[in-house]
Design a protein around this motif. Structure first.
Motif, PDB file in Angstrom:
ATOM      1  N   UNK A  82       0.828  -1.209   0.000  1.00 41.23           N
ATOM      2  CA  UNK A  82       0.000   0.000   0.000  1.00 41.23           C
ATOM      3  C   UNK A  82       0.860   1.256   0.000  1.00 41.23           C
ATOM      4  N   UNK A  83       1.925   1.242   0.808  1.00 41.64           N
ATOM      5  CA  UNK A  83       2.812   2.412   0.883  1.00 41.64           C
ATOM      6  C   UNK A  83       3.427   2.666  -0.500  1.00 41.64           C
ATOM      7  N   UNK A  84       3.885   1.584  -1.151  1.00 43.70           N
ATOM      8  CA  UNK A  84       4.502   1.772  -2.476  1.00 43.70           C
ATOM      9  C   UNK A  84       3.468   2.145  -3.540  1.00 43.70           C
ATOM     10  N   UNK A  85       2.267   1.558  -3.452  1.00 43.91           N
ATOM     11  CA  UNK A  85       1.230   1.930  -4.431  1.00 43.91           C
ATOM     12  C   UNK A  85       0.943   3.425  -4.343  1.00 43.91           C
ATOM     13  N   UNK A  86       0.832   3.908  -3.104  1.00 40.80           N
ATOM     14  CA  UNK A  86       0.542   5.342  -2.943  1.00 40.80           C
ATOM     15  C   UNK A  86       1.711   6.188  -3.427  1.00 40.80           C
ATOM     16  N   UNK A  87       2.938   5.677  -3.230  1.00 37.40           N
ATOM     17  CA  UNK A  87       4.129   6.386  -3.708  1.00 37.40           C
ATOM     18  C   UNK A  87       4.102   6.533  -5.222  1.00 37.40           C
ATOM     19  N   UNK A  88       3.697   5.463  -5.914  1.00 37.77           N
ATOM     20  CA  UNK A  88       3.640   5.508  -7.385  1.00 37.77           C
ATOM     21  C   UNK A  88       2.501   6.428  -7.820  1.00 37.77           C
ATOM     22  N   UNK A  89       1.330   6.257  -7.169  1.00 38.04           N
ATOM     23  CA  UNK A  89       0.180   7.103  -7.549  1.00 38.04           C
ATOM     24  C   UNK A  89       0.478   8.583  -7.316  1.00 38.04           C
ATOM     25  N   UNK A  90       1.196   8.879  -6.253  1.00 39.18           N
ATOM     26  CA  UNK A  90       1.504  10.271  -5.928  1.00 39.18           C
ATOM     27  C   UNK A  90       2.684  10.809  -6.731  1.00 39.18           C
ATOM     28  N   UNK A  91       3.244  10.020  -7.621  1.00 36.78           N
ATOM     29  CA  UNK A  91       4.331  10.479  -8.486  1.00 36.78           C
ATOM     30  C   UNK A  91       5.671  10.567  -7.764  1.00 36.78           C
ATOM     31  N   UNK A  92       5.789   9.968  -6.566  1.00 33.74           N
ATOM     32  CA  UNK A  92       7.055  10.065  -5.831  1.00 33.74           C
ATOM     33  C   UNK A  92       8.073   9.032  -6.311  1.00 33.74           C
ATOM     34  N   UNK A  93       7.599   8.015  -7.037  1.00 29.55           N
ATOM     35  CA  UNK A  93       8.523   7.025  -7.614  1.00 29.55           C
ATOM     36  C   UNK A  93       7.838   6.356  -8.801  1.00 29.55           C
ATOM     37  N   UNK A  94       8.638   5.714  -9.648  1.00 23.89           N
ATOM     38  CA  UNK A  94       8.041   5.010 -10.781  1.00 23.89           C
ATOM     39  C   UNK A  94       7.650   3.613 -10.304  1.00 23.89           C
ATOM     40  N   UNK A  95       6.793   2.936 -11.076  1.00 24.09           N
ATOM     41  CA  UNK A  95       6.388   1.591 -10.657  1.00 24.09           C
ATOM     42  C   UNK A  95       7.592   0.653 -10.711  1.00 24.09           C
ATOM     43  N   UNK A  96       8.523   0.968 -11.605  1.00 21.16           N
ATOM     44  CA  UNK A  96       9.740   0.142 -11.686  1.00 21.16           C
ATOM     45  C   UNK A  96      10.573   0.275 -10.402  1.00 21.16           C
ATOM     46  N   UNK A  97      10.692   1.521  -9.931  1.00 23.03           N
ATOM     47  CA  UNK A  97      11.446   1.738  -8.680  1.00 23.03           C
ATOM     48  C   UNK A  97      10.767   1.011  -7.524  1.00 23.03           C
ATOM     49  N   UNK A  98       9.433   1.102  -7.473  1.00 25.12           N
ATOM     50  CA  UNK A  98       8.689   0.435  -6.406  1.00 25.12           C
ATOM     51  C   UNK A  98       8.953  -1.068  -6.460  1.00 25.12           C
ATOM     52  N   UNK A  99       8.920  -1.621  -7.671  1.00 23.79           N
ATOM     53  CA  UNK A  99       9.153  -3.066  -7.822  1.00 23.79           C
ATOM     54  C   UNK A  99      10.551  -3.459  -7.364  1.00 23.79           C
ATOM     55  N   UNK A 100      11.525  -2.631  -7.761  1.00 21.97           N
ATOM     56  CA  UNK A 100      12.919  -2.917  -7.356  1.00 21.97           C
ATOM     57  C   UNK A 100      13.035  -2.992  -5.838  1.00 21.97           C
ATOM     58  N   UNK A 101      12.379  -2.055  -5.180  1.00 25.67           N
ATOM     59  CA  UNK A 101      12.480  -2.023  -3.712  1.00 25.67           C
ATOM     60  C   UNK A 101      11.768  -3.228  -3.107  1.00 25.67           C
ATOM     61  N   UNK A 102      10.588  -3.524  -3.625  1.00 23.08           N
ATOM     62  CA  UNK A 102       9.836  -4.661  -3.084  1.00 23.08           C
ATOM     63  C   UNK A 102      10.563  -5.979  -3.327  1.00 23.08           C
TER      64      UNK A 102
END
Ligand code: 3H9
Length: 691
Positions: free
Chosen positions: A337-357
């Motif tokens: 949820x934290x990463x989804x909101x980060x992507x939706x809010x434009x704070x990171x790309x979905x690729x960055x979120x995936x890398x972190x997860x």
């Protein structure tokens, strides 16, 4: 024999290019000798027929970090930065700013006076003056809008945002991003400039749409750290369209000078240095940090999940442990949820979120922690549970692994004592939401080794937290002071105030939220449990407030149960006054034989602040905090204390002594039996000596 002072500014020539090198470690701030050197060299080079182009460049790790803010407490000595800027503009030869590291504040204003700005990809530029309670004072509010338009300049200047070079190029505030050695790139660049001058002062301000302007002003005024500076910055930037350049610069400079002398700016500068000092522990200066390549987090609740995200964001692999699959799944949902909101809010790309997860290893098997270098426990706040977890961890972890507890109150030494490695145990108290809040209380146990503390400080830097060292003691620094403050506010309820009166008095002072709204948000049951735990050690003859117990007995645990100090109908996030609570308060007063009286906002504020100041003095005397400024850093960064007031101790040090002591007398009389008075006088003197 008199030693000759070496100037921090030198000229290095390569054919007809002159490199003016600023060499004033650690960050090339424009201290007086730097200003003097720059003015001297630029004026001389302007008249030197052998020079075609001038390049300004920083030695060491950065270009120019800005004004030397240590000089701001006294009148500034000549020459001033505007004189250097005038010399650059007057010079008929092109001047290039070659930026690596940071060009901030006055440093970026000097760059803006140049004809060209090039930067390395990782360099940052910006005008962060408002974060120090001032506005740019050397033409920044006039030159920047000539490149970006007024709306973008308002966004950049009022947020103080540091802009990375690629974005700065997109915004047109630098002219090129260069790879490789900055000096080499500057040399190549200079060759192409011929005799081109491009003075920003001569440009027109591009038009911003009314809508963009309105939005920029609205955003700027939202939650600003330094409201006066933000207001004046907006005015100054808008002057770029209203006034001739020179006149607008005079107005800007006057505002800068006025704000520099304000208490708000002094408070923010104090915090700037206090935050850096907090991470310094004199007696372990030589200890070398242990390498931390893999982290374990035990407990996937709100805190554990947030802690895991802090490490994932820093690129570290995290093993996340829970007791059962259901709890683990809930934790994973939270983290996703934290990463989804980060992507939706434009704070990171979905690729960055995936890398972190991808770096997250959820498991139920404690043995998976065997490779972890640091494990943080974030399980239920109960000594027996935590001790049993520590025993299990101690058996599983490899030698040299560090064991940390995220407890917010409990005794770290009691946890360390159940392990075979007390020297490797410490507290890492994160604040909620752990992936966002910067503050980290690093709790040093009696046996914690020096290199374990050094490692914690290094880890804090990696995960971009602000560490403050605390010693073991109920609630460490922050929660100890906050508890005393809350209890005093509850005593005021029994004497005649109501929760909304106390809350609005404290928000009027500048706190982000009042104590009762905070209580409802974080859950009253937590305080209730703590109070029950401490009840056996409490002196029954001392005053202790009762209303919170009554609320909890009635099942009112705050927002999560729809009712606490306030009522939250239909899941509302903002509470409304509940006559039932006021009646409960009246009843407790009557039972205790207290005749209720009214309180002014000022009375409430002084009593609450005197409590914080007194408790701070007590814990400083006990050695729980090392310095008064550490207390202020904690209260500002973890408890919503207004930064523009510098923290309770800085604030007190700026008030008339008699007023502070009178407030302490009032506090002592109201608290009565058992009140312990701290050595506030000494603390204030200590702070005043620093200034
Ligand atoms: C301004 O420019 C106003 C103008 O418009 C007025 C007209 C001219 N002064 O942060 P670090 C010290 S307002 C004095 O740990 P990093 C710092 O205390 C200014 N000292 O390093 C520390 O000392 P110590 C606008 C300063 O690599 C050491 O340098 N500029 C200053 O993590 C290392 O600092 C800013 O607001 C200073 N300006 O980060 C920029 N800056 O070792 C403020 C640093 O004794 N600075 N020190 O503890 C920064 O943002 C960061 O320091 C920087 C480096 C990004 C540059």
């Amino acid at each position: 024999m008199a030693t000759q002072q070496v100037s921090p500014v030198r000229v290095e020539r390569e054919d007809d290019i002159a490199f003016v090198v600023i060499d004033n470690p650690p960050v090339n701030a424009t201290s007086q000798p730097v200003r003097e050197g720059l003015l001297r060299e630029i004026s001389a080079l302007a008249d030197d027929a052998g020079v075609s182009t001038i390049v300004l460049i920083g030695a060491g790790k950065t270009f120019i970090a800005g004004a030397d803010i240590r000089e701001f407490d006294r009148p500034l000595r000549d020459p001033q930065v505007p004189a250097i800027i005038a010399a650059i503009e007057k010079c008929e030869k092109p001047v290039v700013a070659a930026i690596h590291g940071a060009a901030l504040g006055g440093g970026f204003e000097i760059a803006l006076a140049c004809d060209d700005r090039i930067a390395t990809p990782d360099a940052v530029v910006g005008l962060p003056e408002v974060t120090l309670g001032v506005i740019p004072g050397a033409g920044g509010t006039q030159r920047l809008p000539r490149l970006t338009g007024v709306a973008t300049a308002i966004e950049l200047i009022t947020s103080g945002r540091r802009v990375k070079a690629p974005e700065a190029q997109r915004l047109g505030i630098i002219d090129g991003v260069v790879s490789g050695d900055i000096r080499e790139a500057a040399r190549r660049h200079a060759r192409h400039l011929a005799k081109r001058k491009r003075r920003l002062s001569a440009l027109f301000v591009p038009v911003s749409s009314d809508e963009a302007l309105k939005k920029a002003i609205e955003n700027a005024n939202k939650g600003a750290r330094a409201r006066t500076a933000v207001k004046e910055a907006i005015e100054a930037i808008q002057n770029s369209e209203r006034l001739p350049f020179g006149e607008a610069c005079v107005v800007e400079r006057a505002s800068f000078q006025r704000l520099r002398e304000s208490e708000e700016s002094a408070a923010l500068r104090y915090l700037f240095f206090a935050e850096r000092e907090a991470a310094r522990i004199p007696d372990i200066a030589d200890a070398v940090a242990r390498p931390i390549a893999a982290v374990g987090v035990l407990g996937a609740g709100t805190m554990g999940s947030g802690i895991a995200v802090s490490f994932l964001d820093a690129g570290l692999p995290v093993t996340l442990i829970e007791q059962d699959q259901e709890a683990l799944d809930r934790g994973l949902e939270r983290i996703h949820g934290i990463y989804d909101r980060g992507v939706q809010g434009g704070r990171m790309t979905s690729q960055e979120a995936e890398q972190r997860l991808h770096q997250l290893r959820p498991t139920l098997d404690l043995k998976q922690l065997v490779q972890s270098d640091l494990v943080i426990e974030a399980v239920f706040e109960d000594m027996a549970i935590k001790q049993s977890v520590f025993r299990e961890l101690d058996a599983v972890l490899k030698g040299g692994a560090i064991l940390a507890s995220n407890t917010s109150y409990l005794n770290i030494d009691a946890l360390a004592s159940v392990t075979s490695r007390p020297a490797d145990v410490l507290g890492l108290h994160f604040f909620s939401p752990a992936n966002i809040m910067r503050l980290l209380e690093v709790v040093r146990g009696a046996a914690t080794a020096g290199d374990v503390l050094t490692t914690a400080l290094a880890v804090a830097k990696t995960i971009r937290k602000l560490p403050v060292i605390a010693r073991v003691g109920e609630g460490f620094i922050g929660n100890r002071i906050y508890s005393a403050y809350r209890i005093q506010c509850e005593l005021m309820l029994e004497e005649g105030a109501y929760p909304d009166e106390v809350d609005s008095a404290m928000t009027a002072f500048g706190l982000a939220m009042g104590p009762f709204a905070v209580g409802d948000l974080s859950g009253l049951d937590i305080s209730w449990r703590t109070r029950q735990r401490l009840a056996p050690t409490r002196d029954p003859k001392a005053r202790f407030p009762q209303v919170l117990d009554r609320l909890c007995e009635a099942g009112r645990f705050g927002q999560k149960t729809g009712a606490g100090w306030y009522r939250y109908p239909d899941g509302a996030r903002r509470g409304t006054v509940d006559p039932e609570v006021n009646a409960m308060i009246d009843k407790v007063s009557a039972e205790k034989g207290i005749t209720r009286r009214s309180f002014t906002a000022e009375e409430i504020q002084w009593r609450a602040l005197a409590t914080m100041i007194n408790e701070a003095a007590l814990l400083l005397a006990e050695g729980i905090a090392a310095r008064p400024s550490d207390v202020d850093v904690v209260l500002v960064n973890g408890y919503g204390f207004p930064p523009q007031k510098g923290g309770p101790l800085f604030w007190a040090s700026r008030r008339p002594r008699e007023q502070v002591f009178q407030a302490l007398d009032v506090l002592a009389a109201a608290t009565g039996y058992g009140f312990q008075r701290g050595g506030v006088e000494g603390v204030i003197e200590n702070l005043q000596k620093r200034e």
